[in-house]
Design a protein around this motif. Structure first.
Motif, PDB file in Angstrom:
ATOM      1  N   TYR A 134     -45.417 -66.944  77.778  1.00 37.25           N
ATOM      2  CA  TYR A 134     -46.827 -67.931  78.485  1.00 37.25           C
ATOM      3  C   TYR A 134     -47.108 -68.197  76.692  1.00 37.25           C
ATOM      4  N   PHE A 209     -37.864 -69.605  81.035  1.00 31.35           N
ATOM      5  CA  PHE A 209     -38.798 -69.961  81.456  1.00 31.35           C
ATOM      6  C   PHE A 209     -39.509 -71.471  82.660  1.00 31.35           C
ATOM      7  N   GLY A 210     -40.199 -70.894  82.886  1.00 35.45           N
ATOM      8  CA  GLY A 210     -39.866 -72.121  84.040  1.00 35.45           C
ATOM      9  C   GLY A 210     -38.962 -72.590  85.134  1.00 35.45           C
ATOM     10  N   SER A 211     -37.609 -72.141  84.417  1.00 32.48           N
ATOM     11  CA  SER A 211     -36.355 -72.569  85.384  1.00 32.48           C
ATOM     12  C   SER A 211     -36.272 -71.437  86.613  1.00 32.48           C
ATOM     13  N   GLN A 212     -35.630 -71.955  87.325  1.00 35.10           N
ATOM     14  CA  GLN A 212     -34.135 -70.960  87.999  1.00 35.10           C
ATOM     15  C   GLN A 212     -32.768 -70.347  87.988  1.00 35.10           C
TER      16      GLN A 212
ATOM     17  N   VAL B  54     -47.800 -75.673  79.509  1.00 37.13           N
ATOM     18  CA  VAL B  54     -48.518 -74.773  80.330  1.00 37.13           C
ATOM     19  C   VAL B  54     -49.620 -74.354  79.280  1.00 37.13           C
ATOM     20  N   GLU B 136     -45.164 -69.493  96.553  1.00 44.82           N
ATOM     21  CA  GLU B 136     -45.069 -70.433  95.591  1.00 44.82           C
ATOM     22  C   GLU B 136     -46.375 -71.953  95.822  1.00 44.82           C
ATOM     23  N   ASN B 177     -51.574 -65.325  86.641  1.00 45.00           N
ATOM     24  CA  ASN B 177     -51.436 -65.502  85.277  1.00 45.00           C
ATOM     25  C   ASN B 177     -51.623 -64.801  84.564  1.00 45.00           C
ATOM     26  N   PRO B 178     -50.358 -63.920  84.554  1.00 42.65           N
ATOM     27  CA  PRO B 178     -51.542 -62.594  83.553  1.00 42.65           C
ATOM     28  C   PRO B 178     -51.008 -62.858  81.779  1.00 42.65           C
ATOM     29  N   GLY B 179     -50.336 -64.114  81.024  1.00 38.08           N
ATOM     30  CA  GLY B 179     -50.747 -64.446  80.344  1.00 38.08           C
ATOM     31  C   GLY B 179     -50.184 -62.999  78.958  1.00 38.08           C
ATOM     32  N   GLY B 204     -37.443 -67.664  92.320  1.00 40.85           N
ATOM     33  CA  GLY B 204     -38.494 -68.750  92.150  1.00 40.85           C
ATOM     34  C   GLY B 204     -38.881 -69.522  90.933  1.00 40.85           C
ATOM     35  N   THR B 205     -39.440 -69.845  90.500  1.00 45.60           N
ATOM     36  CA  THR B 205     -39.694 -70.548  89.361  1.00 45.60           C
ATOM     37  C   THR B 205     -41.254 -70.247  88.724  1.00 45.60           C
ATOM     38  N   PHE B 206     -41.491 -69.245  88.168  1.00 47.18           N
ATOM     39  CA  PHE B 206     -43.259 -69.269  88.338  1.00 47.18           C
ATOM     40  C   PHE B 206     -43.531 -69.424  86.741  1.00 47.18           C
ATOM     41  N   VAL B 207     -44.554 -70.475  86.911  1.00 43.62           N
ATOM     42  CA  VAL B 207     -44.929 -71.191  85.358  1.00 43.62           C
ATOM     43  C   VAL B 207     -46.465 -70.642  85.661  1.00 43.62           C
ATOM     44  N   SER B 208     -46.740 -71.311  86.898  1.00 41.76           N
ATOM     45  CA  SER B 208     -48.226 -71.465  86.914  1.00 41.76           C
ATOM     46  C   SER B 208     -49.324 -69.967  87.156  1.00 41.76           C
ATOM     47  N   TYR B 209     -48.286 -69.147  87.614  1.00 42.23           N
ATOM     48  CA  TYR B 209     -48.752 -67.957  87.560  1.00 42.23           C
ATOM     49  C   TYR B 209     -47.251 -67.115  88.098  1.00 42.23           C
ATOM     50  N   ASN B 210     -46.791 -65.497  87.744  1.00 37.86           N
ATOM     51  CA  ASN B 210     -45.823 -64.964  88.147  1.00 37.86           C
ATOM     52  C   ASN B 210     -46.252 -63.638  88.988  1.00 37.86           C
TER      53      ASN B 210
END
Lengths: 253, 247
Positions: A134, A209-212, B54, B136, B177-179, B204-210
């Motif tokens: 992040y 990051f951000g992709s499958q 992000v 998701e 979202n753990p930062g 899955g694709t995890f950007v906002s939270y994971n």
């Protein structure tokens, strides 16, 4: 010809320079990790300086980080029902049970001594790269190479079926492996961590990051193109067919 | 029979008319309660971006009572669970894990008496959103919020889900979202003796939270205070505390 389609066991061989990797320990005995002047602490902030080996138990997640030439940080925590991540053996051979989550820190001054390097043998499921991307000071995979090794059709040797260069910031994980990964982590005067390990079976998944991400598997074409035995066999077959066709035409005329 | 005998005896139709009025009123009330509550404000993107940035958003991105996180979401309605009280409005934040969808809805709760309120979700991206699994698409319902609220988790939150729970929910699911944190634990402050470790979401694709945290709900509580504590190599980072009201 049928032998070409016969399923064969695959092995992924990975060599990488990274700042972060995660190990999930397997049910097998985990090798001892030797430390020198390491600081062991729990989540409550209790610290002690320790020299000696640590043995992690099964069902423990070990996160290993080192950014640049900074300190080596290891965080181990139980992921199952165990109440301890393992045991530590001090110089007097006293065995101490460790808490369910610990942090081990080895300062950069110890790591950059020219006559000392740390080698950590690894058995377990390994995820290469960072899980915390992040921004800011995130540890990353720097570079590496993933090779897919296949056994030759005849004999016990292996050939490289395909290979993929690993780029900065990618994460590598092997799904559905037939067993744990085996390898080594080197920590020395070079920046970050250097890891080398192999895993049998499964499918490598390379994510950013951000992709499958995308999967790396052995293909039939790679096998035909790269197996020296299979290639010789097919070359001989084609030559034989060509010669038979020519001979048939020649005899007819 | 006794009913008709009473009518015959009184020779009056006032009693059945009264009964009919009551019955009609009950039917209308029930129908009105089943009607989904429409949003008074709906702020969603016109198009879904292919690339997302992000940013440092609040660690608590979603809080829900979904039974099955792997099933696809039922996109047109939401169920908000409320305790009795005077609630003015709720702000619902909907965020997809890949960061492409981020919407805020406001609903007027004045006069709502039901414990489970059905909220309509008239999105124009229903075809795409319906392909997502419950893990998701995060939901966060903030109570008595102010218009344009950013969903800061220090306020009061209510539990919300994509469908009515089959039975009384026993677990609260928090999407985090753990930062920079490498470990997250959640605690119900009424039972601070025990904390619960969170797990990373996979596949899955995890950007906002994971990260997913599961917190068992204590029975017979009207509200709980939830503490989300992130750690970085054993060091405590800034925690997030939220008050969650439970019917």
């Amino acid at each position: 010809m049928l032998a070409t389609l016969w399923p064969i066991p695959l092995t992924f061989k990975i060599k990488a320079e990274t700042e972060s990797l995660t190990i999930q320990t397997a049910q097998t005995l985990f090798p001892l990790w030797n430390f020198s002047n390491a600081v062991i602490s729990d989540y409550e902030g209790n610290e002690e300086i320790f020299t000696g080996p640590i043995q992690f138990r099964p069902d423990v997640e070990i996160l290993v980080n080192r950014i640049g030439h900074g300190p080596l940080m290891i965080r181990a925590r139980c992921t199952g029902t165990e109440s301890s991540v393992g045991e530590k053996f001090d110089e007097n051979s006293t065995v101490d049970r460790l808490p369910p989550e610990i942090v081990v820190r080895v300062d950069e001054a110890i790591l950059t001594r020219s006559n000392e390097s740390f080698v950590f043998p690894v058995v377990g499921q390994i995820k290469l790269g960072s899980q915390t991307s992040y921004g800011g000071s995130s540890p990353l995979l720097k570079e590496g190479k993933l090779s897919l090794l296949c056994p030759t059709l005849v004999g016990r040797s292996r050939f490289e079926s395909t290979s993929v260069d690993l780029d900065p910031g990618e994460d590598v994980e092997i799904d559905d492996a037939s067993g744990p990964s085996f390898g080594l982590i080197f920590v020395d005067e070079r920046p970050g961590l250097n890891a080398s390990y192999s895993t049998a079976g499964g499918e490598a998944r390379i994510k950013r990051f951000g992709s499958q991400g995308y999967a790396v598997q052995g293909s039939l074409l790679d096998r035909i193109a790269n197996d020296p035995v299979l290639r010789s066999f097919w070359a001989a077959t084609v030559a034989l067919l060509g010669w038979a066709t020519w001979w048939k035409k020649d005899s007819n005329s | 029979m006794a009913f008709f005998a009473t009518i015959r005896q009184t020779r009056s139709f006032r009693y059945p008319i009264f009964i009919c009025i009551i019955a009609a009123n009950s039917i209308c009330t029930a129908f009105a309660e089943d009607q989904p509550l429409a949003p008074t404000a709906f702020n969603e993107p016109d198009s879904l971006p292919e690339r997302v940035g992000v940013n440092g958003q609040s660690p608590l991105v979603g809080m829900t009572f979904v039974d099955d996180l792997e099933s696809n979401v039922r996109i047109h309605e939401l169920t908000l669970r409320l305790p009795s009280g005077n609630w003015e409005m709720t702000c619902v934040h909907v965020r997809s894990s890949d960061g492409r969808y981020n919407a805020q809805l406001e609903y007027d709760l004045t006069g709502v008496t039901s414990r489970e309120v059905t909220l309509s979700f008239p999105t124009k991206h229903s075809a795409w959103l319906a392909t997502l699994r419950a893990s998701e698409l995060a939901l966060l319902a903030e109570l008595n919020c102010h218009s344009g609220s950013t969903g800061e988790p220090s306020r009061r939150l209510a539990t919300i889900g994509w469908q009515r729970p089959r039975e009384e929910p026993k677990t609260l699911l928090l999407l985090i979202n753990p930062g920079q944190a490498d470990d997250v634990k959640v605690t119900n402050l009424a039972d601070a003796s025990r904390d619960y470790r969170c797990t990373r979401l996979q596949n899955g694709t995890f950007v906002s939270y994971n990260t997913l945290c599961q917190l068992p709900m204590l029975p017979k509580t009207s509200s709980i205070r939830v503490k989300v504590q992130p750690y970085s190599f054993g060091k405590k980072l800034v925690p997030t505390v939220a008050e969650v009201v439970i019917p």
